[in-house]
Design an enzyme around this catalytic site. Structure first.
Site, PDB file in Angstrom:
ATOM      1  N   LYS A  33      -3.209  -6.141  -4.999  1.00 17.53           N
ATOM      2  CA  LYS A  33      -2.301  -6.241  -3.844  1.00 17.53           C
ATOM      3  C   LYS A  33      -1.692  -7.630  -3.701  1.00 17.53           C
ATOM      4  O   LYS A  33      -0.540  -7.768  -3.307  1.00 17.53           O
ATOM      5  CB  LYS A  33      -3.002  -5.835  -2.556  1.00 17.53           C
ATOM      6  CG  LYS A  33      -4.067  -6.802  -2.065  1.00 17.53           C
ATOM      7  CD  LYS A  33      -4.666  -6.357  -0.758  1.00 17.53           C
ATOM      8  CE  LYS A  33      -5.778  -7.269  -0.317  1.00 17.53           C
ATOM      9  NZ  LYS A  33      -5.374  -8.642  -0.027  1.00 17.53           N
ATOM     10  N   THR A  34      -2.466  -8.683  -4.033  1.00 22.55           N
ATOM     11  CA  THR A  34      -1.934 -10.046  -3.922  1.00 22.55           C
ATOM     12  C   THR A  34      -0.767 -10.230  -4.887  1.00 22.55           C
ATOM     13  O   THR A  34       0.241 -10.858  -4.557  1.00 22.55           O
ATOM     14  CB  THR A  34      -3.037 -11.086  -4.225  1.00 22.55           C
ATOM     15  OG1 THR A  34      -4.156 -10.816  -3.383  1.00 22.55           O
ATOM     16  CG2 THR A  34      -2.540 -12.498  -3.972  1.00 22.55           C
ATOM     17  N   ASP A 225      -0.465  -9.507   4.997  1.00 25.93           N
ATOM     18  CA  ASP A 225      -1.610  -9.168   4.140  1.00 25.93           C
ATOM     19  C   ASP A 225      -2.784  -8.746   5.025  1.00 25.93           C
ATOM     20  O   ASP A 225      -2.876  -9.163   6.183  1.00 25.93           O
ATOM     21  CB  ASP A 225      -1.977 -10.404   3.309  1.00 25.93           C
ATOM     22  CG  ASP A 225      -2.955 -10.083   2.189  1.00 25.93           C
ATOM     23  OD1 ASP A 225      -3.174  -8.883   1.917  1.00 25.93           O
ATOM     24  OD2 ASP A 225      -3.476 -11.033   1.574  1.00 25.93           O
ATOM     25  N   GLU A 226      -3.687  -7.927   4.482  1.00 24.79           N
ATOM     26  CA  GLU A 226      -4.913  -7.505   5.203  1.00 24.79           C
ATOM     27  C   GLU A 226      -4.567  -6.963   6.597  1.00 24.79           C
ATOM     28  O   GLU A 226      -5.189  -7.333   7.605  1.00 24.79           O
ATOM     29  CB  GLU A 226      -5.897  -8.685   5.331  1.00 24.79           C
ATOM     30  CG  GLU A 226      -6.235  -9.376   4.021  1.00 24.79           C
ATOM     31  CD  GLU A 226      -7.210  -8.597   3.161  1.00 24.79           C
ATOM     32  OE1 GLU A 226      -7.436  -7.410   3.460  1.00 24.79           O
ATOM     33  OE2 GLU A 226      -7.717  -9.155   2.184  1.00 24.79           O
ATOM     34  N   GLN A 256     -11.499  -1.222   4.042  1.00 25.47           N
ATOM     35  CA  GLN A 256     -12.051  -2.576   4.115  1.00 25.47           C
ATOM     36  C   GLN A 256     -11.847  -3.196   5.495  1.00 25.47           C
ATOM     37  O   GLN A 256     -11.828  -4.413   5.642  1.00 25.47           O
ATOM     38  CB  GLN A 256     -11.417  -3.460   3.038  1.00 25.47           C
ATOM     39  CG  GLN A 256     -11.745  -3.009   1.622  1.00 25.47           C
ATOM     40  CD  GLN A 256     -11.216  -3.953   0.573  1.00 25.47           C
ATOM     41  OE1 GLN A 256     -11.592  -5.115   0.499  1.00 25.47           O
ATOM     42  NE2 GLN A 256     -10.311  -3.446  -0.266  1.00 25.47           N
ATOM     43  N   ARG A 614     -17.089  -6.001  -4.504  1.00 26.92           N
ATOM     44  CA  ARG A 614     -16.946  -7.405  -4.930  1.00 26.92           C
ATOM     45  C   ARG A 614     -17.401  -7.555  -6.374  1.00 26.92           C
ATOM     46  O   ARG A 614     -17.067  -8.535  -7.033  1.00 26.92           O
ATOM     47  CB  ARG A 614     -17.791  -8.352  -4.070  1.00 26.92           C
ATOM     48  CG  ARG A 614     -17.485  -8.442  -2.578  1.00 26.92           C
ATOM     49  CD  ARG A 614     -16.035  -8.615  -2.271  1.00 26.92           C
ATOM     50  NE  ARG A 614     -15.406  -7.332  -2.040  1.00 26.92           N
ATOM     51  CZ  ARG A 614     -14.110  -7.109  -2.129  1.00 26.92           C
ATOM     52  NH1 ARG A 614     -13.291  -8.079  -2.452  1.00 26.92           N
ATOM     53  NH2 ARG A 614     -13.594  -5.916  -1.894  1.00 26.92           N
TER      54      ARG A 614
END
Length: 773
Positions: A33-34, A225-226, A256, A614
């Site tokens: 996504k980044t 973002d997020e 998340q 992670r």
């Protein structure tokens, strides 16, 4: 097609190429996504969008810096500098600096950190003569913070009888008065707290339509973002700014969303399509980070949640090893196991310490891990502990620097007016505070006008106060022509701070001096770094803002090779080849505090999903039979989340036999006093089992209930139905014969001789076995 676009897969490329209109990108863990956000910004700029018209909001400054660096490589450094990119708090602090006068604040307002805010509240509770055991300052601060994030101002609070009644029911009927006094004191001190940076931005955009229009026209393209982590206050700001052009792109993953405890609202992402017309939805479902076993295990967990957006995360990566689950006796043994495992993995696979992370649900769990790592000489770093900028000596220097910029900052003034000691006692400070409140002025202004105010302060103390004010004013004059490092270096020298610490010759005193030296080094680096930015000067105000708005992840300036220890909340957005998730026990994870409602339990499950995703190569889950909680040893049971993972992705490690004491002396010396002929049980001959009062195998077969059908899932079978001599089959180890059984209930174990796997001990509550005879 641009060369960088060729690096994207089809799913990633689609949202990058959509220039206008509202869009949501549902991005699974590790799906890039980044990269999508970065390339989208670069593409907009290449399509002729002015970087000054692009606003990109992130949750850490570190993420913003990394994105800006990537964009600079594509479009050039000079253009990338013009982007408005940063955390919600840093971007809105910048806007508030420009517009502060409209809200009655100075443009150089101080940003209070949590400690500062709590200090003000503690003083109010004391001044109001309230019971500090009822009005606990941390609880009061937390309550006020939640009010602000829910846009409940002081005025709104007093218009809401239900809120007042709720506080009265919790035996805090004066909470509204504390809130009102807190807001007034912050305003008088020219200070905003973290929550104000959002609350005041909302006030600015709603009370001043011309300001809203100015920033709507400025930010024609907005990227967030997020998005699942935004709270109500952040959501309203984004809605207001994007309303005119509606070129808004939000990226996030509902799976998340783990910050409900600090106000994050998962409905912001779930309801995004209702907020804008003709929303384009994109899904990034290919995971590039983790092995197939980890991805599929994480999917099997999150599938148990009912509140979610549909997506199927998959990966083209190798299967990789299964997730190792291990039960240990105590938290101390758990720490030793994790440390030994890290040591062995390092040796066998030539890995660095930085390839490992230990994640836990609560900070208190780090102690056993630290002890074990130290004994193995494995260097580690704890995230989220006492940060560098929260140490006393650093806060002292920063208080002087804050006072130079904003003399009204009363928290800073109270901290340093008599440090190093200059003969200004608490009684004098109390008189100054009372005078300041009576005259509606700051303490600094009261000291400046001592001759005009009839205060019972003796002439000697007055001189000391005047000298203090003159010293701060001289620093302020220096600040007009010098950068942050020159000012800070002068302050540490002329205030006598370093000389004061030199009097303390202990190792702690020397460490404090080294910390101040490290602070000066950091300020010098900051000033050098600011030279690269188009609109930066390296001034004291820029440095203090950078410090105030730094997040836990931003403070890691160390490149040292260390194992990372942190809570799962802090691990979000990070990735490691090897991840150990420790303390997988009921009432710990999921937390006993978070199992009252389905929504709370689902948030805990999302937290476990974040922890598991992670890991790139290998994940470990550990739990203990007993653990110290609040100083007492309590029995523990495995977390329900372990059972929720599909068994095919797990490798259940059965611990060695229970601990047995090895005598340090020869036990034969005690043997003469025992008449062995009177013992009820003789020592059996070699190879002969001792007599048993248990039923024979034949008796057990008769007593046993009917076995389940071969295709019946193992969970439906009661584990005690297995007997010695049974023929069984296991998915992984093939056919085998039960050699022995031990334990009862949940801890029942079977030793089985498998044709493929050899002799294994399996915990029957988890083992998926078919009974063949």
């Amino acid at each position: 097609m641009e060369s960088y676009l060729a690096e994207l897969n089809d799913a990633q490329r689609a949202p990058v190429l959509q220039k206008d209109g509202p869009m949501i990108v549902i991005a699974g863990a590790g799906s890039g996504k980044t990269r999508v956000l970065t390339f989208r910004i670069a593409y907009l700029m290449e399509q002729g969008v002015d970087p000054f018209n692009i606003l990109s909001l992130t949750f850490t400054n570190k993420a913003a810096r990394e994105m800006k660096q990537r964009i600079a490589k594509i479009v050039g450094n000079s253009e990338a500098k013009n982007l408005w990119m940063g955390t919600f708090h840093s971007v809105f602090a910048k806007i508030l600096r420009f517009e502060a006068d409209k809200l009655g604040y100075p443009s150089n307002f101080t940003i209070y950190d949590t400690q500062d805010s709590q200090s003000v509240i503690r003083a109010i509770i004391k001044d109001f003569r309230l019971d500090k055991d009822v009005y606990k300052y941390k609880q009061v601060y937390s309550r006020i913070s939640s009010y602000k994030n829910s846009l409940i101002t002081v005025k709104a609070y007093f218009q809401n009888p239900e809120l007042q009644e709720a506080d009265a029911m919790s035996k805090k009927p004066r909470l509204g008065e504390i809130y009102k006094e807190y807001v007034e004191r912050c305003f008088k001190a020219g200070a905003m707290d973290f929550d104000d940076l959002l609350l005041k931005t909302n006030e600015l955009l709603n009370r001043f339509p011309d300001v809203l229009q100015k920033y709507q026209n400025r930010f024609r393209y907005i990227l967030v973002d997020e998005y699942q982590d935004t709270n109500h206050s952040q959501y309203l700001i984004v809605r207001a700014l994007s309303d005119k052009f509606q070129n808004i792109c939000v990226v996030g993953d509902d799976a998340q969303s783990i910050y409900a405890f600090r106000g994050a609202n998962i409905n912001n992402i779930l309801n995004f399509q209702k907020d804008y017309e003709d929303v384009q939805m994109y899904r990034l479902e290919q995971n590039y980070r983790s092995t197939r076993n980890i991805v599929n295990a994480a999917n099997s967990i999150i599938d148990k949640n009912k509140t979610k957006l549909e997506k199927v995360v998959w990966t083209a990566n190798d299967d990789g090893p299964k997730i190792i689950v291990n039960r240990l006796l105590t938290d101390g043994e758990e720490g030793r196991y994790v440390a030994s495992s890290i040591f062995e993995n390092k040796m066998q696979n030539q890995l660095n310490n930085g390839d490992f992370a230990i994640l836990y649900r609560t900070n208190a769990q780090s102690r056993a891990m630290e002890d074990a790592l130290r004994k193995k000489d494995i260097p580690y770093r704890i995230y989220g502990g006492l940060s560098f900028y929260q140490r006393k000596e650093i806060k002292d220097v920063l208080a002087y620097l804050r006072l130079i910029l904003n003399p009204k900052d009363e928290e800073a003034l109270k901290r340093v007016i008599n440090y190093p000691a200059r003969g200004i006692g608490a009684t004098t400070l109390d008189r100054l505070s009372i005078a300041a409140n009576e005259h509606g002025r700051s303490i600094f202004e009261v000291i400046e006008n001592l001759n005009n105010l009839n205060l019972s302060i003796n002439r000697g103390t007055q001189t000391k106060l005047e000298n203090f004010v003159n010293m701060i004013k001289s620093f302020a004059i220096l600040n007009q022509t010098s950068d942050a490092f020159q000012v800070a270096e002068t302050v540490t020298r002329k205030t006598g701070l370093v000389q004061e610490l030199k009097k303390d010759g202990t190792p702690e005193g020397i460490a404090r001096i080294e910390n101040i030296e490290e602070l000066l080094n950091g300020i010098r680096d900051f000033v050098e770094g600011q030279k690269e930015l188009a609109d930066a000067t390296g001034s004291l105000s820029e440095f203090l803002e950078d410090v105030a708005l730094a997040t836990d992840m931003d403070k890691d300036t160390s490149d040292e090779d260390r194992v990372a220890l942190m809570t799962i909340h802090l691990a979000k957005g990070l990735e490691f080849p090897y991840v150990y998730i420790v303390g997988m026990e009921e009432d710990l994870f999921p937390s006993a505090m978070s199992m009252n409602t389905r929504s709370e339990l689902e948030e805990e499950r999302r937290l476990f999903y974040v922890a598991l995703t992670r890991a790139e190569t290998q994940a470990y889950l550990t739990y203990t039979q007993s653990r110290y909680r609040w100083g007492k040893l309590v029995d523990a049971e495995p977390s329900r989340f372990i059972e929720e993972i599909d068994d095919q992705y797990l490798d259940m490690m059965v611990p060695q036999d229970d601990y047995k004491y090895k005598p340090l002396i020869n036990t034969d010396i005690f043997g003469d006093e025992v008449d062995k002929s009177k013992l009820r049980q003789q020592k059996p001959a070699n190879g002969t089992p001792p007599p048993s009062h248990k039923p024979s195998d034949e008796q057990l077969r008769k007593l046993r209930k009917l076995k389940p059908a071969a295709n019946e899932p193992a969970k439906a079978r009661n584990t005690i139905e297995l007997s010695q001599g049974d023929e069984v089959e296991h998915m992984r180890f093939g056919k085998g014969k039960v050699l022995s059984l031990e334990g009862v209930g949940q801890d029942r174990k079977a030793e089985i001789d498998f044709q493929q796997g050899g002799i294994k001990k399996l915990l029957l509550r988890f083992a998926k076995l078919k009974v063949l005879s």
